[in-house]
Design a protein around this motif. Structure first.
Motif, PDB file in Angstrom:
ATOM      1  N   ARG A   1      58.232  37.738  -8.457  1.00 54.13           N
ATOM      2  CA  ARG A   1      57.937  38.695  -7.376  1.00 54.13           C
ATOM      3  C   ARG A   1      57.824  38.036  -6.008  1.00 54.13           C
ATOM      4  NH1 ARG A   1      54.660  41.693 -10.863  1.00 54.13           N
ATOM      5  NH2 ARG A   1      52.766  40.712 -10.108  1.00 54.13           N
ATOM      6  N   ALA A   2      57.635  36.692  -5.984  1.00 59.14           N
ATOM      7  CA  ALA A   2      57.542  35.988  -4.694  1.00 59.14           C
ATOM      8  C   ALA A   2      58.910  35.891  -4.024  1.00 59.14           C
ATOM      9  CB  ALA A   2      56.955  34.596  -4.896  1.00 59.14           C
ATOM     10  N   GLN A   3      59.956  36.321  -4.746  1.00 58.54           N
ATOM     11  CA  GLN A   3      61.314  36.206  -4.220  1.00 58.54           C
ATOM     12  C   GLN A   3      61.931  37.585  -4.032  1.00 58.54           C
ATOM     13  OE1 GLN A   3      63.261  33.624  -7.079  1.00 58.54           O
ATOM     14  NE2 GLN A   3      62.260  31.835  -6.195  1.00 58.54           N
ATOM     15  N   MET A   4      63.070  37.594  -3.369  1.00 62.99           N
ATOM     16  CA  MET A   4      63.780  38.844  -3.118  1.00 62.99           C
ATOM     17  C   MET A   4      64.141  39.534  -4.434  1.00 62.99           C
ATOM     18  SD  MET A   4      67.399  39.223  -1.116  1.00 62.99           S
ATOM     19  CE  MET A   4      66.716  39.022   0.519  1.00 62.99           C
ATOM     20  N   ASP A   5      64.107  40.850  -4.400  1.00 60.16           N
ATOM     21  CA  ASP A   5      64.479  41.629  -5.563  1.00 60.16           C
ATOM     22  C   ASP A   5      65.938  41.330  -5.950  1.00 60.16           C
ATOM     23  OD1 ASP A   5      64.114  43.973  -7.353  1.00 60.16           O
ATOM     24  OD2 ASP A   5      65.759  44.723  -6.125  1.00 60.16           O
TER      25      ASP A   5
ATOM     26  N   LEU B   1      52.839  28.319   3.704  1.00 60.60           N
ATOM     27  CA  LEU B   1      53.671  27.235   3.164  1.00 60.60           C
ATOM     28  C   LEU B   1      55.103  27.359   3.689  1.00 60.60           C
ATOM     29  CD1 LEU B   1      54.082  24.875   1.092  1.00 60.60           C
ATOM     30  CD2 LEU B   1      54.730  26.627  -0.566  1.00 60.60           C
ATOM     31  N   ASN B   2      55.642  28.568   3.650  1.00 58.63           N
ATOM     32  CA  ASN B   2      57.028  28.773   4.096  1.00 58.63           C
ATOM     33  C   ASN B   2      57.200  28.423   5.573  1.00 58.63           C
ATOM     34  OD1 ASN B   2      57.835  29.563   1.581  1.00 58.63           O
ATOM     35  ND2 ASN B   2      57.702  31.757   1.984  1.00 58.63           N
ATOM     36  N   ALA B   3      56.164  28.715   6.366  1.00 59.11           N
ATOM     37  CA  ALA B   3      56.257  28.433   7.806  1.00 59.11           C
ATOM     38  C   ALA B   3      56.320  26.924   8.063  1.00 59.11           C
ATOM     39  CB  ALA B   3      55.065  29.043   8.537  1.00 59.11           C
ATOM     40  N   ILE B   4      55.693  26.136   7.180  1.00 61.06           N
ATOM     41  CA  ILE B   4      55.725  24.677   7.334  1.00 61.06           C
ATOM     42  C   ILE B   4      57.023  24.107   6.770  1.00 61.06           C
ATOM     43  CG2 ILE B   4      54.639  22.498   6.600  1.00 61.06           C
ATOM     44  CD1 ILE B   4      51.941  24.066   6.559  1.00 61.06           C
ATOM     45  N   MET B   5      57.359  24.540   5.563  1.00 58.78           N
ATOM     46  CA  MET B   5      58.505  23.949   4.859  1.00 58.78           C
ATOM     47  C   MET B   5      59.852  24.428   5.409  1.00 58.78           C
ATOM     48  SD  MET B   5      57.222  22.031   2.478  1.00 58.78           S
ATOM     49  CE  MET B   5      58.399  21.823   1.150  1.00 58.78           C
ATOM     50  N   GLY B   6      59.910  25.695   5.804  1.00 59.77           N
ATOM     51  CA  GLY B   6      61.191  26.288   6.225  1.00 59.77           C
ATOM     52  C   GLY B   6      61.955  25.444   7.242  1.00 59.77           C
ATOM     53  N   PRO B   7      61.336  25.105   8.380  1.00 60.25           N
ATOM     54  CA  PRO B   7      62.060  24.346   9.405  1.00 60.25           C
ATOM     55  C   PRO B   7      62.455  22.938   8.938  1.00 60.25           C
ATOM     56  CG  PRO B   7      60.072  25.343  10.317  1.00 60.25           C
ATOM     57  CD  PRO B   7      60.008  25.541   8.840  1.00 60.25           C
ATOM     58  N   LEU B   8      61.598  22.304   8.118  1.00 56.31           N
ATOM     59  CA  LEU B   8      61.903  20.948   7.630  1.00 56.31           C
ATOM     60  C   LEU B   8      63.125  20.974   6.716  1.00 56.31           C
ATOM     61  CD1 LEU B   8      58.249  19.841   6.728  1.00 56.31           C
ATOM     62  CD2 LEU B   8      59.557  19.196   8.753  1.00 56.31           C
ATOM     63  N   ILE B   9      63.174  21.993   5.863  1.00 52.87           N
ATOM     64  CA  ILE B   9      64.290  22.132   4.923  1.00 52.87           C
ATOM     65  C   ILE B   9      65.585  22.464   5.695  1.00 52.87           C
ATOM     66  CG2 ILE B   9      65.194  23.538   3.020  1.00 52.87           C
ATOM     67  CD1 ILE B   9      62.251  23.839   2.056  1.00 52.87           C
TER      68      ILE B   9
ATOM     69  N   PHE C   1      68.933  34.113   1.111  1.00 53.11           N
ATOM     70  CA  PHE C   1      68.950  35.281   2.004  1.00 53.11           C
ATOM     71  C   PHE C   1      67.642  35.388   2.794  1.00 53.11           C
ATOM     72  CE2 PHE C   1      72.121  36.750  -1.221  1.00 53.11           C
ATOM     73  CZ  PHE C   1      73.218  36.760  -0.361  1.00 53.11           C
ATOM     74  N   GLU C   2      66.526  35.030   2.138  1.00 55.17           N
ATOM     75  CA  GLU C   2      65.232  35.078   2.836  1.00 55.17           C
ATOM     76  C   GLU C   2      65.277  34.165   4.067  1.00 55.17           C
ATOM     77  OE1 GLU C   2      65.691  34.780  -0.415  1.00 55.17           O
ATOM     78  OE2 GLU C   2      64.018  35.560  -1.601  1.00 55.17           O
ATOM     79  N   GLY C   3      65.978  33.016   3.941  1.00 54.94           N
ATOM     80  CA  GLY C   3      66.070  32.060   5.039  1.00 54.94           C
ATOM     81  C   GLY C   3      67.307  32.258   5.911  1.00 54.94           C
ATOM     82  N   HIS C   4      68.054  33.314   5.638  1.00 61.03           N
ATOM     83  CA  HIS C   4      69.281  33.628   6.402  1.00 61.03           C
ATOM     84  C   HIS C   4      70.289  32.480   6.412  1.00 61.03           C
ATOM     85  CE1 HIS C   4      67.415  37.330   7.514  1.00 61.03           C
ATOM     86  NE2 HIS C   4      66.357  36.669   7.925  1.00 61.03           N
TER      87      HIS C   4
END
Ligand SMILES: CC(C)(COP(=O)(O)OP(=O)(O)OC[C@H]1O[C@@H](n2cnc3c(N)ncnc32)[C@H](O)[C@@H]1O)[C@@H](O)C(=O)NCCC(=O)NCCS
Ligand SMILES: Nc1ncnc2c1ncn2[C@@H]1O[C@H](COP(=O)(O)OP(=O)(O)OP(=O)(O)O)[C@@H](O)[C@H]1O
Length: 199
Positions: free
Chosen positions: A160-164, A84-92, A119-122
């Motif tokens: 838990r799906a997110q950064m600590d 999901l992140n690989a699809i949504m990341g670039p669009l967002i 931070f996950e998406g820099h």
């Protein structure tokens, strides 16, 4: 010059509460959760990509995404979440870049990028500074269960799906404590606005 403030925090930490206040004080806010909905509205290439990746069953009769079903799938399976992140990341990201460009042209003074996965998406690379909203884990679980009507197990999985949080706080320039009354939270935000001459 446009000052870009990144606003992040774990799920149900209080980002929306803080961003609504910043908006009230004159900031322009780009909200990652809203953008994430726009890029997969019915008829968009984004939704077509999700359908191809996750199957036609994630599309409802009215042509919109079955968010509950997809949420259950991805927050229970690391591989599916990465897909999901690989699809949504670039669009967002593209929408954020367009929004930043527009704010610069309009000479917006304070632009807030409200991004759960900052931070996950820099996204810190776009920001002059990053503010994170922080609550102790136990409070976060309670507020998430209450708001999203999740059981404890589901709430823990989403967190838990997110950064600590400790890591997120360490990376941020400003940490806003939202464990007490909202007024106390907003007092910390106003202090930042005054210090940086936005109020
Ligand atoms: C999986 C989806 C359909 C579930 O929808 P649902 O309506 O239940 O949740 P909603 O979109 O309101 O998100 C609530 C919160 O979940 C967290 N969250 C959302 N997506 C993710 C993700 N990919 N990874 C970790 N946490 C996430 C965020 O804290 C967000 O604020 C939806 O979250 C989605 O499309 N996610 C992918 C887009 C994305 O990465 N969004 C984050 C914005 S940068
Ligand atoms: N200081 C507070 N005291 C009590 N409840 C609060 C406080 N701050 C926020 N809340 C409640 O906690 C929940 C989460 O807050 P909010 O929606 O602002 O978080 P968020 O970080 O934007 O969440 P998400 O990214 O998951 O959408 C909401 O139901 C909100 O009303």
């Amino acid at each position: 010059m446009t000052y870009i403030l990144g606003l992040t925090g774990g799920i149900a930490s209080g980002k929306s509460t803080v961003s609504a206040f910043l908006k009230e004080k004159g900031a322009v806010v780009l909200d990652g959760d809203i953008i994430a909905r726009q890029v997969i509205e019915p008829g968009t290439p984004g939704l077509a990509k999700l359908k191809a990746a996750f199957g036609a069953e994630i599309i409802q009769e009215d042509g919109s995404l079955n968010r509950k079903l997809l949420g259950q799938r991805v927050f229970n399976n690391e591989k599916q979440l990465q897909k999901l992140n690989a699809i949504m990341g670039p669009l967002i990201r593209q929408k954020f870049e367009e929004g930043i460009e527009q704010a610069r042209q309009l000479k917006t003074k304070l632009l807030v990028l409200e991004i759960p996965l900052l931070f996950e998406g820099h996204y810190e690379q776009y920001c002059d500074s990053v503010m994170t909203v922080s609550v102790p884990h136990a409070i976060q679980v309670e507020r998430l269960m209450e708001r999203n009507k999740l059981n404890r197990h589901e709430a823990e999985r989403r967190i838990r799906a997110q950064m600590d949080q400790i890591e997120r706080n360490r990376r941020a320039d400003i940490v806003i404590d939202n464990s007490k009354q909202v007024e106390e939270t907003l007092a910390q935000v106003i202090k930042w606005l005054i210090m940086n001459k936005f109020a």
